[in-house]
Design a protein around this motif. Structure first.
Motif, PDB file in Angstrom:
ATOM      1  N   UNK A   1       0.832  -1.223   0.000  1.00  0.00           N
ATOM      2  CA  UNK A   1       0.000   0.000   0.000  1.00  0.00           C
ATOM      3  C   UNK A   1       0.861   1.267   0.000  1.00  0.00           C
ATOM      4  N   UNK A   2       1.923   1.242   0.827  1.00  0.00           N
ATOM      5  CA  UNK A   2       2.773   2.449   0.876  1.00  0.00           C
ATOM      6  C   UNK A   2       3.445   2.706  -0.469  1.00  0.00           C
ATOM      7  N   UNK A   3       3.896   1.636  -1.161  1.00  0.00           N
ATOM      8  CA  UNK A   3       4.516   1.808  -2.477  1.00  0.00           C
ATOM      9  C   UNK A   3       3.541   2.416  -3.476  1.00  0.00           C
ATOM     10  N   UNK A   4       2.284   1.983  -3.387  1.00  0.00           N
ATOM     11  CA  UNK A   4       1.262   2.523  -4.289  1.00  0.00           C
ATOM     12  C   UNK A   4       1.035   4.006  -4.020  1.00  0.00           C
ATOM     13  N   UNK A   5       1.014   4.396  -2.757  1.00  0.00           N
ATOM     14  CA  UNK A   5       0.841   5.810  -2.397  1.00  0.00           C
ATOM     15  C   UNK A   5       2.016   6.652  -2.884  1.00  0.00           C
ATOM     16  N   UNK A   6       3.213   6.104  -2.778  1.00  0.00           N
ATOM     17  CA  UNK A   6       4.404   6.806  -3.276  1.00  0.00           C
ATOM     18  C   UNK A   6       4.271   7.025  -4.783  1.00  0.00           C
ATOM     19  N   UNK A   7       3.870   5.988  -5.502  1.00  0.00           N
ATOM     20  CA  UNK A   7       3.733   6.086  -6.968  1.00  0.00           C
ATOM     21  C   UNK A   7       2.687   7.121  -7.359  1.00  0.00           C
ATOM     22  N   UNK A   8       1.546   7.119  -6.679  1.00  0.00           N
ATOM     23  CA  UNK A   8       0.487   8.104  -6.952  1.00  0.00           C
ATOM     24  C   UNK A   8       1.018   9.518  -6.704  1.00  0.00           C
ATOM     25  N   UNK A   9       1.761   9.680  -5.615  1.00  0.00           N
ATOM     26  CA  UNK A   9       2.301  10.989  -5.252  1.00  0.00           C
ATOM     27  C   UNK A   9       3.334  11.445  -6.271  1.00  0.00           C
ATOM     28  N   UNK A  49       8.737   6.153   5.106  1.00  0.00           N
ATOM     29  CA  UNK A  49       7.533   6.539   4.359  1.00  0.00           C
ATOM     30  C   UNK A  49       7.195   8.009   4.584  1.00  0.00           C
ATOM     31  N   UNK A  50       7.243   8.452   5.835  1.00  0.00           N
ATOM     32  CA  UNK A  50       6.966   9.866   6.146  1.00  0.00           C
ATOM     33  C   UNK A  50       8.002  10.763   5.460  1.00  0.00           C
ATOM     34  N   UNK A  89      -0.743  10.399  10.201  1.00  0.00           N
ATOM     35  CA  UNK A  89       0.341  10.395   9.211  1.00  0.00           C
ATOM     36  C   UNK A  89       0.242  11.645   8.331  1.00  0.00           C
ATOM     37  N   UNK A  90      -0.969  11.928   7.876  1.00  0.00           N
ATOM     38  CA  UNK A  90      -1.185  13.119   7.036  1.00  0.00           C
ATOM     39  C   UNK A  90      -0.761  14.383   7.774  1.00  0.00           C
ATOM     40  N   UNK A 113      12.252  14.158  13.957  1.00  0.00           N
ATOM     41  CA  UNK A 113      13.500  13.850  13.263  1.00  0.00           C
ATOM     42  C   UNK A 113      13.269  13.815  11.761  1.00  0.00           C
ATOM     43  N   UNK A 114      12.072  13.405  11.354  1.00  0.00           N
ATOM     44  CA  UNK A 114      11.754  13.397   9.913  1.00  0.00           C
ATOM     45  C   UNK A 114      11.813  14.811   9.334  1.00  0.00           C
ATOM     46  N   UNK A 115      11.318  15.793  10.091  1.00  0.00           N
ATOM     47  CA  UNK A 115      11.363  17.185   9.635  1.00  0.00           C
ATOM     48  C   UNK A 115      12.808  17.650   9.484  1.00  0.00           C
ATOM     49  N   UNK A 116      13.647  17.283  10.434  1.00  0.00           N
ATOM     50  CA  UNK A 116      15.067  17.668  10.375  1.00  0.00           C
ATOM     51  C   UNK A 116      15.746  17.064   9.153  1.00  0.00           C
TER      52      UNK A 116
END
Length: 216
Positions: A1-9, A49-50, A89-90, A113-116
């Motif tokens: 599912x995450x790979x599909x969301x990445x592709x759509x994005x 993913x984030x 997550x959003x 840490x993701x923001x950094x």
């Protein structure tokens, strides 16, 4: 599912920014994504993913690329309505995007840490050889001169002055680009920035020699 969301994005961002001429095109986004994931691995930190989603979407609401900050944010919100993503997550992705921009040097506390990591990856793409190319692409698009020695470097700027005040592409190095290395958050990014920083200093030295007609 995450790979599909990445592709759509990816498809969405390519369609929105693919041929942007200010240095915020798809290839910039992809470099930020790849550098962010690399920094995350080196630091052994963050949710991949984030990091990837925030990297891909970080320029979508940018007010430089939209009629206003509000319209940019509405564009990002509209995209999120087309995909299935947990609210937490959003919100995390949105929080990263809203907090990482330079905006005249204002300091904003980064909550994750993701923001950094995403901020570091974005800032790395603003320095070095690619950073130099992007600075002149953006300056040309804005109608700025390459250089005018009579214009003073602006030290403290409001958001309005940063966006719309009189400057040149060379001045942009002193007003932003050369400051970025010291503002990086992670050790991995700081290491990557060293050669890029030197590249900009060497470029400026050569630029002034040519400007003054004093090449050896």
């Amino acid at each position: 599912m995450t790979n599909q969301l990445i592709e759509i994005t990816e498809v969405y961002v390519r369609n929105e920014l693919g041929e942007d001429a200010t240095g915020h095109d798809w290839y910039h986004v992809d470099r930020v994504r790849r550098n962010a994931l690399s920094i995350g691995k080196k630091e052994k930190a963050g949710d991949p993913f984030i990091i990837e989603m925030a990297s891909l979407l970080h320029d979508i609401p940018d007010e430089k690329l939209n009629e206003s900050a509000e319209k940019g944010r509405a564009k990002l919100d509209s995209f999120f309505q087309t995909i299935e993503l947990a609210e937490g997550v959003k919100n995390h992705i949105i929080q990263i995007i809203e907090s990482i921009s330079y905006k005249g040097g204002r300091k904003m506390a980064l909550e994750s840490v993701e923001a950094k990591i995403v901020q570091d990856a974005d800032r790395l793409d603003a320095i070095g050889a690619i950073g130099i190319a992007r600075a002149f692409a953006y300056g040309g698009k804005k109608g700025q001169l390459i250089y005018d020695p009579h214009i003073k470097v602006r030290e403290e700027m409001s958001m309005e002055e940063y966006r719309n005040g009189k400057s040149t592409s060379i001045h942009h190095f002193y007003e932003k680009l050369l400051k970025l290395k010291e503002l990086l958050n992670t050790e991995a990014a700081k290491k990557m920035a060293e050669s890029r920083q030197q590249m900009m200093l060497d470029f400026l030295e050569q630029f002034y020699q040519e400007w003054d007609g004093q090449e050896s």
